[in-house]
Design an enzyme around this catalytic site. Structure first.
Site, PDB file in Angstrom:
ATOM      1  N   LYS B  79       0.847  -1.189   0.000  1.00  0.00           N
ATOM      2  CA  LYS B  79       0.000   0.000   0.000  1.00  0.00           C
ATOM      3  C   LYS B  79       0.889   1.248   0.000  1.00  0.00           C
ATOM      4  O   LYS B  79       1.956   1.253   0.627  1.00  0.00           O
ATOM      5  CB  LYS B  79      -0.878  -0.041   1.256  1.00  0.00           C
ATOM      6  CG  LYS B  79      -1.923   1.052   1.356  1.00  0.00           C
ATOM      7  CD  LYS B  79      -2.765   0.828   2.616  1.00  0.00           C
ATOM      8  CE  LYS B  79      -3.897   1.820   2.769  1.00  0.00           C
ATOM      9  NZ  LYS B  79      -4.705   1.553   3.980  1.00  0.00           N
ATOM     10  N   SER B 154      -9.494   1.240   3.045  1.00  0.00           N
ATOM     11  CA  SER B 154      -8.711   2.030   2.132  1.00  0.00           C
ATOM     12  C   SER B 154      -7.634   1.257   1.371  1.00  0.00           C
ATOM     13  O   SER B 154      -7.097   1.768   0.392  1.00  0.00           O
ATOM     14  CB  SER B 154      -8.050   3.177   2.897  1.00  0.00           C
ATOM     15  OG  SER B 154      -7.131   2.675   3.847  1.00  0.00           O
ATOM     16  N   SER B 178      -9.537  -1.057   7.233  1.00  0.00           N
ATOM     17  CA  SER B 178      -8.988  -0.856   5.891  1.00  0.00           C
ATOM     18  C   SER B 178      -8.250  -2.041   5.284  1.00  0.00           C
ATOM     19  O   SER B 178      -7.868  -1.995   4.119  1.00  0.00           O
ATOM     20  CB  SER B 178      -8.068   0.359   5.878  1.00  0.00           C
ATOM     21  OG  SER B 178      -8.839   1.544   5.878  1.00  0.00           O
TER      22      SER B 178
END
Lengths: 95, 482
Positions: B79, B154, B178
């Site tokens: 990420k 996310s 997330s």
């Protein structure tokens, strides 16, 4: 809790150092009002008396405080938008 | 020849160790898959093909049959809020366009040391603020199972990449769900470890008391492989647990006699009926395998969402103060320092980040601190106590991961409150700092449903072992649409 006003939003935007134009103030005021309304259960709830201890995990043992290498200046400055002579340049602060 | 992109990480490891294929083969197969799918998915913010192939080459040259490091040669993604000193780290924000951190996150150092092949950095909601990956300044990521739908957020880019076979596994971060929610929406396994289990050094902070790095993978074994490669004490993160992580993950457990608690409050919190049904069927299958399902009381669950949003945004308002246009990131033209801060931040942050900074500042400000932040902290303690009471009666707590399956792009972008409700079942766990995982438990409306399993504080090993037993009991997850 009283309703959030445009003046409140201008005040917190200043505290957060975030410039908003007037249309954004109106938009954010409405959105925050809706969020606070949706979260009103938090204000309405009967809460149990708070435990006064700080809300952290138990303090763990600390590592020895030994001086080590720090980030070299050139690498620390590599991402700065405005650099001069190994320093970060900002607008004039004192008259 | 086998499609190398369809293999689990454990199967990749076995094949590499047996010399059936090389790390170069694996990496190039994944790069080809990325080339074929990326236009549709937009899972990546930075692709590091050359270095990935070079790393794979080094793995092949130094390969010790059966003796390679567990992650050596495995193609992974990160990420884009995990700092990499050799790739940009933008956090999905325009503010950090092109920003290259001066150091690697501890997680990255550990991955590199083991020879993991890092294919690139993946898309995310700006600074982790979102549940759909639509709040990225660089455009949304799409769900590989249905391109009209979101992958969750996310960590949506990592989830989409793994679900599409564009990576063998990936890392995300989880502040209020997330990792778990995108895992649920993409039919993957995602683990949020106990807070402090994985070093946060180099993870760009959103809400420090909640943020935690963890894996996204195709099954529990793969997720455990990734997690155990990066967890453990780190002197660079004072909040990282000093207790050694569990080391007996391979130990198999049976569901027989395992006590699973289902909070009675879940049904009051708005779950799609089909999602509920799949979760109940999964519980029935576990009961069939000998698990003891008990309804438990988990009071204050309805207060978790507001408490979470007050605390997380309060912490964000402080953490994101560093983005001021002075030391890194975008700087606006201004003649005085206050204007420089205000203009740089106004230009650099997207609408959701602005909204959360303002909500957080409001909740901490004089006159509102007591009604907002202090009350939220009290709720946090009450929830922690409620979970502790539950874990005196049961071994694990089970809920849906998300109240719904993957939703259409655009459906919730104009309604923050509705978007926040995606996190109903994941935020209580985050507030309590507990470990939890999401694993696929069936299909509703043609899309995967996730089951959230929650363990007691520090019981990451129990969580993984039980997760594997539950996974083995349920039907296998759907193959990603290619």
């Amino acid at each position: 809790m009283k309703e959030i006003t445009h003046a409140d939003v201008r005040r917190i935007a200043h505290l957060a150092r975030l410039r908003l134009d007037e249309s954004q103030v109106a938009e954010i005021s409405a959105q925050l009002a809706r969020i606070l309304e949706a979260f009103s259960a938090l204000q309405a709830a009967e809460l149990e008396p708070a435990d006064p201890s700080p809300d952290t995990t138990a303090a763990e043992e600390r590592r020895p405080d030994v001086v080590g290498a720090s980030l070299p200046r050139d690498r620390a400055l590599a991402a700065a938008p405005d650099v001069e002579d190994g320093h970060i340049r900002i607008p004039r602060v004192l008259g | 020849m086998t499609d190398l992109t369809s293999l689990s990480l454990t199967a990749m490891r076995t094949g590499l160790d047996a010399g059936e294929f090389s790390a170069r083969d694996l990496t190039s197969a994944h790069l080809e898959r990325i080339a074929a799918r990326e236009d549709d998915l937009h899972a990546f913010l930075h692709l590091d093909s050359e270095r990935a192939m070079a790393t794979a080459g080094r793995c092949d040259e130094t390969r010790v049959p059966g003796g390679s490091a567990p992650l050596s040669g495995l193609p992974l993604v990160l990420k884009d809020n995990i700092s990499t000193s050799d790739m940009p780290t933008t956090c999905g924000s325009r503010f950090l366009a092109g920003y290259i951190p001066p150091y690697n996150a501890t997680v990255v150092r550990r991955l590199r040391r083991q020879g993991a092949v890092i294919l690139g950095k993946t898309n995310m909601d700006e600074f982790g603020m979102g549940s759909s990956c639509e709040n990225s300044a660089y455009g949304p990521t799409r769900n590989p199972l249905d391109l009209a739908r979101v992958p969750g957020g996310s960590s949506g880019g990592s989830a989409a990449a793994v679900a599409a076979g564009a990576a063998g596994g990936g890392f995300g971060s989880d502040t209020g769900g997330s990792i778990r929610q995108p895992a649920s929406l993409c039919g993957l396994v995602g683990i949020k470890p106990t807070w402090g289990r994985v070093s946060r050094y180099g993870l760009v902070a959103f809400a420090s008391s909640l943020d935690q790095i963890g894996p996204l993978a195709r099954n529990v074994d793969d997720a455990a492989l990734l997690l155990s490669a990066v967890w453990g004490p780190d002197e660079k993160d004072a909040t990282c647990l000093r207790t050694p992580p569990p080391d007996d993950l391979d130990h198999l457990v049976s569901l027989a006699g395992l006590r699973l608690g289902v909070p009675r409050q879940v049904t009051d919190l708005g779950v799609d009926p089909e999602v509920s049904q799949r979760v109940n069927e999964a519980l029935a299958a576990c009961a069939q395998a000998g698990a003891l399902i008990t309804e438990i009381d988990l009071p204050h669950l309805d207060l978790a969402l507001p408490a979470y949003y007050v605390i997380a945004t309060a912490e964000a308002s402080a953490n994101l103060a560093r983005f001021d246009g002075v030391r890194f990131g975008a700087r606006a033209t201004a003649t005085d320092l206050t204007a420089l801060y205000e203009e740089s931040r106004a230009a650099g942050f997207g609408p959701e980040v602005r909204r959360r900074i303002l909500l957080g500042t409001f909740g901490l400000s004089a006159g509102y601190n007591e009604a907002m932040y202090q009350r939220a902290q009290t709720v946090r303690k009450m929830l922690r106590q409620a979970f502790a009471t539950a874990f005196a009666q049961v071994d694990l707590v089970v809920t849906p991961t998300s109240p719904s399956v993957a939703f259409p792009l655009g459906e919730r972008t104009s309604d923050p409150v509705r978007m926040y409700a995606s996190d109903t079942f994941t935020v209580p766990v985050s507030l309590a700092g507990l470990p939890a995982l999401s694993l696929p438990c069936g299909i509703a409306d043609g899309l995967p449903v996730g089951l959230q399993i929650i363990a007691a504080h520090g019981a990451d090993g129990d969580l993984i072992r039980a997760g594997r037993a539950v996974e083995a009991t349920l039907a296998p997850p759907p193959a990603a649409v290619r």
